[in-house]
Design an enzyme around this catalytic site. Structure first.
Site, PDB file in Angstrom:
ATOM      1  N   ARG A 103       0.616  -1.045  -0.098  1.00  0.00           N
ATOM      2  CA  ARG A 103      -0.082   0.173  -0.142  1.00  0.00           C
ATOM      3  C   ARG A 103       0.919   1.101   0.033  1.00  0.00           C
ATOM      4  O   ARG A 103       1.979   1.307   0.692  1.00  0.00           O
ATOM      5  CB  ARG A 103      -0.975  -0.119   1.217  1.00  0.00           C
ATOM      6  CG  ARG A 103      -1.760   0.951   1.645  1.00  0.00           C
ATOM      7  CD  ARG A 103      -3.038   0.894   0.491  1.00  0.00           C
ATOM      8  NE  ARG A 103      -4.325   1.814   1.202  1.00  0.00           N
ATOM      9  CZ  ARG A 103      -5.138   2.215   0.094  1.00  0.00           C
ATOM     10  NH1 ARG A 103      -5.047   1.714  -1.036  1.00  0.00           N
ATOM     11  NH2 ARG A 103      -6.191   2.614   0.547  1.00  0.00           N
ATOM     12  N   THR A 377      -9.264   0.333  -9.937  1.00  0.00           N
ATOM     13  CA  THR A 377      -8.637  -0.694  -9.160  1.00  0.00           C
ATOM     14  C   THR A 377      -8.601  -2.102  -9.885  1.00  0.00           C
ATOM     15  O   THR A 377      -9.579  -1.905 -10.781  1.00  0.00           O
ATOM     16  CB  THR A 377      -9.368  -1.049  -7.791  1.00  0.00           C
ATOM     17  OG1 THR A 377      -9.076   0.247  -6.957  1.00  0.00           O
ATOM     18  CG2 THR A 377      -8.623  -1.864  -6.966  1.00  0.00           C
ATOM     19  N   SER A 448      -7.955   0.895   3.545  1.00  0.00           N
ATOM     20  CA  SER A 448      -8.143   0.283   2.291  1.00  0.00           C
ATOM     21  C   SER A 448      -9.456  -0.576   2.432  1.00  0.00           C
ATOM     22  O   SER A 448      -9.904  -0.818   3.446  1.00  0.00           O
ATOM     23  CB  SER A 448      -7.071  -0.304   1.537  1.00  0.00           C
ATOM     24  OG  SER A 448      -7.284  -0.910   0.575  1.00  0.00           O
ATOM     25  N   GLY A 469     -13.686  -1.615  -6.718  1.00  0.00           N
ATOM     26  CA  GLY A 469     -15.087  -1.090  -6.301  1.00  0.00           C
ATOM     27  C   GLY A 469     -15.123  -0.402  -5.244  1.00  0.00           C
ATOM     28  O   GLY A 469     -15.929  -0.140  -4.821  1.00  0.00           O
TER      29      GLY A 469
HETATM   30  O1  DON Z   1      -7.951   0.940  -1.236  1.00  0.00           O
HETATM   31  C1  DON Z   1      -9.109   1.151  -1.609  1.00  0.00           C
HETATM   32  O2  DON Z   1     -10.066   0.712  -0.853  1.00  0.00           O
HETATM   33  C2  DON Z   1      -9.387   2.093  -2.713  1.00  0.00           C
HETATM   34  N1  DON Z   1      -8.421   3.038  -3.045  1.00  0.00           N
HETATM   35  C3  DON Z   1      -9.851   1.358  -3.885  1.00  0.00           C
HETATM   36  C4  DON Z   1     -10.390   2.177  -5.048  1.00  0.00           C
HETATM   37  C5  DON Z   1     -11.376   1.422  -6.115  1.00  0.00           C
HETATM   38  O3  DON Z   1     -11.409  -0.036  -5.854  1.00  0.00           O
HETATM   39  C6  DON Z   1     -11.563   2.200  -7.164  1.00  0.00           C
HETATM   40  N2  DON Z   1     -12.222   1.292  -8.362  1.00  0.00           N
HETATM   41  N3  DON Z   1     -13.217   0.841  -8.400  1.00  0.00           N
END
Ligand code: DON
Length: 566
Positions: A103, A377, A448, A469
């Site tokens: 991360r 993501t 996250s 997501g």
């Molecule tokens: O780490 C996380 O939970 C977010 N940065 C995830 C972002 C994400 O899934 C965007 N796309 N759908």
């Protein structure tokens, strides 16, 4: 940037489009790709091909995962990345479990109020776009750490496919061309140099995207491993980019970044063992809290009982997302009460207010606004012939990350800083709230929701699963697990099902088009729920080990996701 336009380049796309248009409707039971030995399921057919070739050449699942991660940075640049970060959950062939946290971290110059004006109000977009939105990237260190512990092929072999894709280019589908065209304006606004990598001309289907700067950066990583990114020319490019655009990531940030092996979070659901990601992700805790609560209830997807399941799921989600806001963060900076949150008595106590007939009102701290979701993501799942399994979710966070392309190095930087709680009670771009636990601190990892997960049954590998997501990630993973374990579906069928999501605040059940019919809506309305239809929820890429030992892929039809195996 070179652009090639010819009809010939359209052929692979047309074949892919035909394959998708022939795929069965989501309501019908379907079977995904079946492979005898090994499989990769990822968001892009070219990345899945790269991984499958590594496996055929004798590489193990970790080798393949590393090669897929680098390939996605080229062919799926909105989420595949070297400028972002993510998590690996790994089950090796001897049933040892590993989880790697790569991360992003808050830069050393970051501080709690960095996105507020002098009156203490949040400055619009400051945490989501531009140079200040980026955390210190973790992906490259993560790949090196995973390789040093578990890789087997020569490191160069894992980088070369991505270098070739960047240097020789790949052909864009209509959706990909449209996606890059939509991103141009932001790149022009937030990149401090002319972001030649992604702008210039309007993209068209059949164009070949060549990324020369990115190819050179990947070569430096191939030749110098960690040093090829966190030192030398690449680090200089990043620091120069920061100086040009008023960012704060320094050479010291890059040099001191380290990914971390952490104890995977392990829990049981009935006779299944769930191996998933702990803090600084909330994802594993959320699915284990939900499964732990659901164990006491019988659920069914029969028409007459489905509303009861969605009601139960929503009530669990309200409670666990309230916990997320209060208790979950980077354990290096905040004492997350992991054991307490998973304690069976705690979960029971928390559910005493559950009424099977009536929705419980979410405490009204502040209304979060659930924005329509971007897919920036990505998740991929890999199983090799030896029985090693890798579940990886990786990200830039939202829409092409910060929209900053590092000049000279040709990659996009993340906008992960928005995953911190930038002001208590202020929702992030996914509408989730946070407080003290997840406040910005130098070196800290932002909370996250990513939920890379591996499931065992009777000591044997059973499933590899995960999704993008934002805040919907844990609930999509939960639904796919329940579809298989409780509703008896195969992998592809479980992935295809329409999804629902809720998260405490805002107090609404969101659902994908086609998920709700009249009878379900009236049953849930009678219990006091309100709804909102939204676009696709998640893109789950998963692998199920069938009783005969073969593998079934579940590649999400919501995207270009593809299973490749042999
Ligand atoms: O780490 C996380 O939970 C977010 N940065 C995830 C972002 C994400 O899934 C965007 N796309 N759908």
């Amino acid at each position: 940037m070179k652009l090639f336009r010819s009809l010939q380049h359209l052929i692979p796309f047309v074949l892919i489009a035909l394959a998708f248009s022939c795929s069965p409707k989501t309501e019908e039971p379907v079977v995904g790709l079946i492979a005898e030995k090994a499989m990769v399921v990822s968001a892009h057919p070219l990345a899945s091909e790269v991984g499958s070739t590594i496996l055929k050449n004798g590489g193990n699942a970790v080798d393949a995962a590393i090669a897929v991660h680098f390939a996605l940075a080229v062919v799926y640049p909105e989420a595949g990345n070297i400028g972002g970060g993510g998590f690996f959950v790994i089950r090796d062939k001897d049933a040892n479990y590993h989880s790697l946290d790569f991360r992003e971290r808050g830069p050393l110059k970051s501080h709690q109020d960095m996105y507020l004006d002098e009156t203490g109000e949040v400055i619009e977009r400051k945490s989501t776009k531009g140079h200040l939105a980026s955390g210190v990237p973790g992906a490259v260190d993560g790949m090196v750490k995973a390789y040093d512990k578990l890789g087997s092929l020569p490191w160069e072999d894992l980088l070369q496919p991505a270098i070739d894709l960047a240097e020789k280019g790949f052909v864009l589908s209509p959706d990909e061309a449209a996606k890059f065209n939509r991103a141009v304006e932001n790149f022009q606004t937030y990149s401090s140099i002319d972001p030649v990598q992604f702008t210039g001309k309007a993209w068209e289907a059949g164009d070949t995207l060549i990324q020369n700067q990115l190819a050179e950066t990947l070569k430096r990583i191939r030749d110098d491993k960690r040093e090829g990114f966190y030192g030398g020319a690449t680090a200089d490019f990043i620091v120069a980019e920061m100086e040009r655009g008023g960012g704060i990531i320094s050479l010291e940030d890059l040099e001191s970044y380290e990914s971390t092996w952490r104890e995977p979070l392990i829990g049981n659901y009935k006779d299944y063992k769930i191996i998933t990601m702990g803090p600084p992700s909330s994802g594993g805790l959320i699915i284990l809290q939900m499964l732990g609560t659901m164990e006491d209830y019988a659920v069914s997807n029969k028409k007459e009982s489905y509303a009861d399941y969605i009601h139960l799921k929503t009530e669990m989600e309200r409670r666990v997302y309230a916990d997320r806001a209060a208790y979950m963060a980077d354990t290096d900076y905040y004492p997350v009460p992991v054991a307490d949150l998973l304690n069976k008595d705690y979960l029971k106590e928390r559910f005493l207010t559950f009424d099977p007939e009536k929705a419980t009102a979410s405490a009204s701290i502040k209304e979060g606004k659930l924005l329509s979701m971007s897919e920036e993501t990505t998740h991929f799942s890999v199983v090799d012939e030896m029985g090693n399994a890798v579940s990886c979710t990786t990200t830039l966070n939202g829409g092409m990350g910060s929209s900053v392309v590092v000049d000279g190095a040709g990659f996009i930087l993340n906008n992960e800083m928005d995953d911190f709680s930038i002001k208590p009670g202020h929702p992030n771009m996914f509408g989730v709230l946070g407080g003290e636990a997840n406040k910005i601190e130098p070196g800290k990892r932002m909370l996250s929701s990513m939920t890379p997960t591996i499931i065992e049954k009777d000591g044997e590998l059973f499933m590899v699963v995960g999704t993008p997501g934002g805040s919907t990630i844990p609930t999509s993973v939960f639904q796919v697990i329940v579809n298989v374990i409780e509703f008896g579906m195969g992998m592809q069928e479980a992935v295809n099902q329409k999804r629902f999501h809720s998260q405490w605040q805002p107090e609404v059940i969101s659902y994908e088009k086609g998920a709700m019919d009249e009878s379900l809506e009236s049953a849930l309305t009678a219990k006091g729920h309100v709804f909102a239809e939204r676009g696709g929820i998640g893109r789950v890429d998963a692998i199920l080990k069938l009783p005969d030992g073969r593998l079934e892929g579940g590649a999400d039809p919501r995207g270009m996701d593809t299973a490749v195996g042999f």
